[in-house]
Write a protein that holds these residues in place. Structure first.
Motif, PDB file in Angstrom:
ATOM      1  N   GLU A   1      -9.225  22.165 -26.493  1.00 45.91           N
ATOM      2  CA  GLU A   1      -9.940  23.300 -27.081  1.00 45.91           C
ATOM      3  C   GLU A   1      -9.265  23.784 -28.365  1.00 45.91           C
ATOM      4  O   GLU A   1      -9.897  23.949 -29.402  1.00 45.91           O
ATOM      5  CB  GLU A   1      -9.944  24.399 -26.018  1.00 45.91           C
ATOM      6  CG  GLU A   1     -10.731  25.635 -26.327  1.00 45.91           C
ATOM      7  CD  GLU A   1     -10.468  26.683 -25.229  1.00 45.91           C
ATOM      8  OE1 GLU A   1     -10.652  26.356 -24.026  1.00 45.91           O
ATOM      9  OE2 GLU A   1     -10.049  27.806 -25.583  1.00 45.91           O
ATOM     10  N   LYS A   2      -7.951  23.965 -28.308  1.00 45.82           N
ATOM     11  CA  LYS A   2      -7.247  24.579 -29.430  1.00 45.82           C
ATOM     12  C   LYS A   2      -7.038  23.617 -30.602  1.00 45.82           C
ATOM     13  O   LYS A   2      -6.700  24.048 -31.697  1.00 45.82           O
ATOM     14  CB  LYS A   2      -5.897  25.145 -28.961  1.00 45.82           C
ATOM     15  CG  LYS A   2      -6.061  26.378 -28.060  1.00 45.82           C
ATOM     16  CD  LYS A   2      -4.707  26.872 -27.590  1.00 45.82           C
ATOM     17  CE  LYS A   2      -4.820  27.884 -26.461  1.00 45.82           C
ATOM     18  NZ  LYS A   2      -5.316  29.208 -26.888  1.00 45.82           N
ATOM     19  N   THR A   3      -7.187  22.300 -30.349  1.00 44.45           N
ATOM     20  CA  THR A   3      -7.072  21.358 -31.469  1.00 44.45           C
ATOM     21  C   THR A   3      -8.452  20.824 -31.858  1.00 44.45           C
ATOM     22  O   THR A   3      -8.556  19.804 -32.550  1.00 44.45           O
ATOM     23  CB  THR A   3      -6.156  20.152 -31.120  1.00 44.45           C
ATOM     24  OG1 THR A   3      -6.772  19.411 -30.044  1.00 44.45           O
ATOM     25  CG2 THR A   3      -4.755  20.565 -30.727  1.00 44.45           C
ATOM     26  N   ASN A   4      -9.484  21.509 -31.407  1.00 43.79           N
ATOM     27  CA  ASN A   4     -10.867  21.073 -31.670  1.00 43.79           C
ATOM     28  C   ASN A   4     -11.088  19.606 -31.331  1.00 43.79           C
ATOM     29  O   ASN A   4     -11.696  18.853 -32.102  1.00 43.79           O
ATOM     30  CB  ASN A   4     -11.244  21.315 -33.141  1.00 43.79           C
ATOM     31  CG  ASN A   4     -11.140  22.782 -33.481  1.00 43.79           C
ATOM     32  OD1 ASN A   4     -11.578  23.629 -32.691  1.00 43.79           O
ATOM     33  ND2 ASN A   4     -10.543  23.087 -34.612  1.00 43.79           N
ATOM     34  N   GLY A   5     -10.548  19.219 -30.193  1.00 47.11           N
ATOM     35  CA  GLY A   5     -10.785  17.857 -29.709  1.00 47.11           C
ATOM     36  C   GLY A   5      -9.987  16.779 -30.422  1.00 47.11           C
ATOM     37  O   GLY A   5     -10.187  15.594 -30.167  1.00 47.11           O
ATOM     38  N   GLN A   6      -9.071  17.180 -31.299  1.00 48.84           N
ATOM     39  CA  GLN A   6      -8.300  16.147 -32.014  1.00 48.84           C
ATOM     40  C   GLN A   6      -7.214  15.522 -31.139  1.00 48.84           C
ATOM     41  O   GLN A   6      -6.873  14.371 -31.315  1.00 48.84           O
ATOM     42  CB  GLN A   6      -7.650  16.759 -33.259  1.00 48.84           C
ATOM     43  CG  GLN A   6      -8.648  17.178 -34.303  1.00 48.84           C
ATOM     44  CD  GLN A   6      -7.935  17.712 -35.527  1.00 48.84           C
ATOM     45  OE1 GLN A   6      -7.537  16.954 -36.401  1.00 48.84           O
ATOM     46  NE2 GLN A   6      -7.747  19.009 -35.578  1.00 48.84           N
ATOM     47  N   ILE A   7      -6.667  16.331 -30.230  1.00 46.94           N
ATOM     48  CA  ILE A   7      -5.615  15.820 -29.344  1.00 46.94           C
ATOM     49  C   ILE A   7      -6.139  15.840 -27.906  1.00 46.94           C
ATOM     50  O   ILE A   7      -6.538  16.883 -27.387  1.00 46.94           O
ATOM     51  CB  ILE A   7      -4.339  16.686 -29.435  1.00 46.94           C
ATOM     52  CG1 ILE A   7      -3.825  16.738 -30.880  1.00 46.94           C
ATOM     53  CG2 ILE A   7      -3.249  16.162 -28.484  1.00 46.94           C
ATOM     54  CD1 ILE A   7      -3.325  15.432 -31.459  1.00 46.94           C
ATOM     55  N   ILE A   8      -6.128  14.681 -27.287  1.00 44.06           N
ATOM     56  CA  ILE A   8      -6.590  14.549 -25.905  1.00 44.06           C
ATOM     57  C   ILE A   8      -5.395  14.184 -25.028  1.00 44.06           C
ATOM     58  O   ILE A   8      -4.795  13.123 -25.198  1.00 44.06           O
ATOM     59  CB  ILE A   8      -7.676  13.444 -25.782  1.00 44.06           C
ATOM     60  CG1 ILE A   8      -8.852  13.741 -26.714  1.00 44.06           C
ATOM     61  CG2 ILE A   8      -8.138  13.285 -24.334  1.00 44.06           C
ATOM     62  CD1 ILE A   8      -9.603  15.027 -26.426  1.00 44.06           C
ATOM     63  N   VAL A   9      -5.055  15.095 -24.121  1.00 42.89           N
ATOM     64  CA  VAL A   9      -3.964  14.836 -23.178  1.00 42.89           C
ATOM     65  C   VAL A   9      -4.593  14.413 -21.862  1.00 42.89           C
ATOM     66  O   VAL A   9      -5.495  15.072 -21.362  1.00 42.89           O
ATOM     67  CB  VAL A   9      -3.119  16.118 -22.967  1.00 42.89           C
ATOM     68  CG1 VAL A   9      -2.139  15.938 -21.810  1.00 42.89           C
ATOM     69  CG2 VAL A   9      -2.382  16.494 -24.238  1.00 42.89           C
ATOM     70  N   LYS A  10      -4.102  13.309 -21.306  1.00 48.74           N
ATOM     71  CA  LYS A  10      -4.607  12.905 -19.996  1.00 48.74           C
ATOM     72  C   LYS A  10      -3.491  12.951 -18.955  1.00 48.74           C
ATOM     73  O   LYS A  10      -2.532  12.187 -19.038  1.00 48.74           O
ATOM     74  CB  LYS A  10      -5.213  11.500 -20.075  1.00 48.74           C
ATOM     75  CG  LYS A  10      -5.709  11.081 -18.717  1.00 48.74           C
ATOM     76  CD  LYS A  10      -6.668   9.936 -18.743  1.00 48.74           C
ATOM     77  CE  LYS A  10      -7.094   9.698 -17.306  1.00 48.74           C
ATOM     78  NZ  LYS A  10      -7.339   8.359 -16.966  1.00 48.74           N
ATOM     79  N   PRO A  11      -3.594  13.870 -17.980  1.00 43.50           N
ATOM     80  CA  PRO A  11      -2.575  13.911 -16.920  1.00 43.50           C
ATOM     81  C   PRO A  11      -2.710  12.718 -15.987  1.00 43.50           C
ATOM     82  O   PRO A  11      -3.815  12.362 -15.581  1.00 43.50           O
ATOM     83  CB  PRO A  11      -2.901  15.209 -16.164  1.00 43.50           C
ATOM     84  CG  PRO A  11      -3.909  15.945 -16.973  1.00 43.50           C
ATOM     85  CD  PRO A  11      -4.609  14.928 -17.828  1.00 43.50           C
ATOM     86  N   TYR A  12      -1.591  12.086 -15.683  1.00 47.85           N
ATOM     87  CA  TYR A  12      -1.546  11.036 -14.653  1.00 47.85           C
ATOM     88  C   TYR A  12      -0.788  11.632 -13.473  1.00 47.85           C
ATOM     89  O   TYR A  12       0.425  11.862 -13.557  1.00 47.85           O
ATOM     90  CB  TYR A  12      -0.845   9.780 -15.195  1.00 47.85           C
ATOM     91  CG  TYR A  12      -1.721   9.006 -16.150  1.00 47.85           C
ATOM     92  CD1 TYR A  12      -1.880   9.430 -17.461  1.00 47.85           C
ATOM     93  CD2 TYR A  12      -2.413   7.874 -15.734  1.00 47.85           C
ATOM     94  CE1 TYR A  12      -2.707   8.744 -18.340  1.00 47.85           C
ATOM     95  CE2 TYR A  12      -3.242   7.171 -16.610  1.00 47.85           C
ATOM     96  CZ  TYR A  12      -3.387   7.609 -17.910  1.00 47.85           C
ATOM     97  OH  TYR A  12      -4.207   6.933 -18.769  1.00 47.85           O
ATOM     98  N   PHE A  13      -1.541  11.886 -12.414  1.00 48.83           N
ATOM     99  CA  PHE A  13      -0.975  12.608 -11.273  1.00 48.83           C
ATOM    100  C   PHE A  13      -0.197  11.676 -10.344  1.00 48.83           C
ATOM    101  O   PHE A  13      -0.362  10.448 -10.387  1.00 48.83           O
ATOM    102  CB  PHE A  13      -2.105  13.308 -10.518  1.00 48.83           C
ATOM    103  CG  PHE A  13      -2.774  14.375 -11.333  1.00 48.83           C
ATOM    104  CD1 PHE A  13      -2.155  15.605 -11.536  1.00 48.83           C
ATOM    105  CD2 PHE A  13      -4.022  14.156 -11.928  1.00 48.83           C
ATOM    106  CE1 PHE A  13      -2.760  16.596 -12.294  1.00 48.83           C
ATOM    107  CE2 PHE A  13      -4.634  15.138 -12.686  1.00 48.83           C
ATOM    108  CZ  PHE A  13      -4.009  16.363 -12.878  1.00 48.83           C
ATOM    109  N   GLY A  14       0.613  12.286  -9.479  1.00 45.46           N
ATOM    110  CA  GLY A  14       1.342  11.526  -8.459  1.00 45.46           C
ATOM    111  C   GLY A  14       2.318  10.531  -9.077  1.00 45.46           C
ATOM    112  O   GLY A  14       2.557   9.460  -8.511  1.00 45.46           O
ATOM    113  N   SER A  15       2.898  10.870 -10.237  1.00 49.00           N
ATOM    114  CA  SER A  15       3.833   9.970 -10.951  1.00 49.00           C
ATOM    115  C   SER A  15       3.265   8.570 -11.102  1.00 49.00           C
ATOM    116  O   SER A  15       3.996   7.579 -11.029  1.00 49.00           O
ATOM    117  CB  SER A  15       5.191   9.891 -10.228  1.00 49.00           C
ATOM    118  OG  SER A  15       5.803  11.136 -10.198  1.00 49.00           O
TER     119      SER A  15
END
Ligand code: X2X
Length: 355
Positions: free
Chosen positions: A58-72
């Motif tokens: 939201e704050k980078t207007n979609g320029q930076i996409i972080v994808k969490p990888y859960f459970g290590s």
């Protein structure tokens, strides 16, 4: 019939998306930034990671996409490798516990000296004081860019054998701990039989009764339904693990200022949200109010202690005197571990607490 208006709108939207994508590529951003998270998405910690990813987008207007990888998942479960992998740039960023960061940052063990910190107020003094700053500085020196604090919580003991109220009750109990040697030393000092296990194996271990007990914050224990396996809980606040949202430093430094500012804001907001979730029901109305007023979060967060009791657990809240007996029994680990952490960091923490 052709709906011209809608078509124009769609075309305009497509154009905007393409512009963002082109700008992002031109700026050299990756399509996706991989984020290490030790636990699953339903835990408060996991919810905090999801919140961070949403806020960054939201704050980078979609320029930076972080994808969490859960459970290590990025580490095949080896949670203690997270900082090493982020420092190398194999993983871009993480939301991780000070326990898992400690192999690279021994200073982070300041939070894990047994029976040193006991309440949220003292904890905040250390996190936001000189000792917390020393942990962040140590991270920067190891190519890690710390962004914000969050919280797993004060860790409590549960087991299937006995209501633990005195150090004697611990004798011979087989307790799963994370593979941080400070934890092994602490449980040995209590006469227990500690076993190292990664988190992914630990949950199966509780189910199969491979161990008698474990230590984790209630925010972790309730979602994994610890009450199905362990009858006894001792609320002893024996130590705490804050979480830190952090990034590979080289990658971080290459971001333009406005991107850094946006991600930093997202980290602080997500950290505040997750900390409030972890503390809700344990600090009177403070965290409930933060969730409601600042985050418009209206889902009920139950009082963890009454919830565990309602599920048939026997929950014992240690008195100050009972806690002192444990503090005495584990004090032997201080000598060795203050050296590892750095005596100056220990002094800073004591000064923070005295403030
Ligand atoms: O492994 C654990 O006990 C956990 C989930 O709390 C941490 O990652 C420190």
């Amino acid at each position: 019939m052709l709906n011209l208006k809608r078509l124009t709108k769609t075309a305009a939207l497509v154009a905007v998306f393409m512009m963002v994508a082109v700008t992002a590529q031109a700026a050299g951003f990756k399509k996706e930034y991989k984020m290490q998270v030790t636990v699953g998405p339903k835990l408060y910690w996991g919810m905090g990671a999801t919140k961070f990813a949403e806020l960054v987008k939201e704050k980078t207007n979609g320029q930076i996409i972080v994808k969490p990888y859960f459970g290590s998942a990025l580490l095949k479960g080896a949670q203690l490798k997270s900082s090493q992998m982020v420092a190398k740039g194999v993983i871009d960023c993480a939301m991780d516990s000070t326990i898992n960061i400690s192999p690279v940052i021994p200073e982070a063990n300041i939070f894990h000296l047994p029976f040193f910190l006991n309440d949220f107020e003292t904890l905040d003094k250390v996190k936001y004081g000189q000792a917390g700053e020393a942990v962040f500085e140590a991270m920067k020196a190891k190519r890690l860019q710390p962004l914000a604090w969050a919280e797993n919580g004060f860790r409590q003991l549960t087991n299937s054998k006995v209501a633990v109220k005195t150090p004697e009750d611990m004798k011979g109990l087989r307790i799963r701990v994370v593979g941080n040697p400070l934890f092994i030393d602490t449980f040995r000092a209590l006469g227990a039989d500690p076993v190292n296990m990664n988190w992914g194996d630990a949950v199966a271990g509780f189910q199969q009764g491979v161990v008698d007990g474990q230590e984790n914050p209630v925010g972790v224990l309730i979602p994994i339904q610890i009450y199905q396996y362990h009858k006894y809980a001792s609320m002893w606040n024996y130590l705490v693990d804050p979480l830190i949202i952090y990034w590979n430093q080289r990658e971080w430094k290459a971001f333009p200022n406005e991107i850094q500012a946006a991600i930093l804001e997202a980290a602080k907001e997500a950290g505040r949200f997750e900390t409030a979730l972890s503390r809700a029901g344990l600090d009177g109305e403070i965290s409930h109010d933060i969730l409601k007023n600042e985050f418009n979060y209206t889902m009920e967060v139950p009082n963890p202690i009454s919830f565990m009791e309602s599920k048939g657990m026997e929950v014992h809240q240690l008195t100050d005197e009972e806690r002192d007996a444990f503090a005495k029994a584990t004090h032997s680990v201080y000598d060795k571990w203050i050296k590892e952490i750095g005596p100056e960091v220990y002094e800073k923490a004591k000064a923070d607490i005295a403030r």
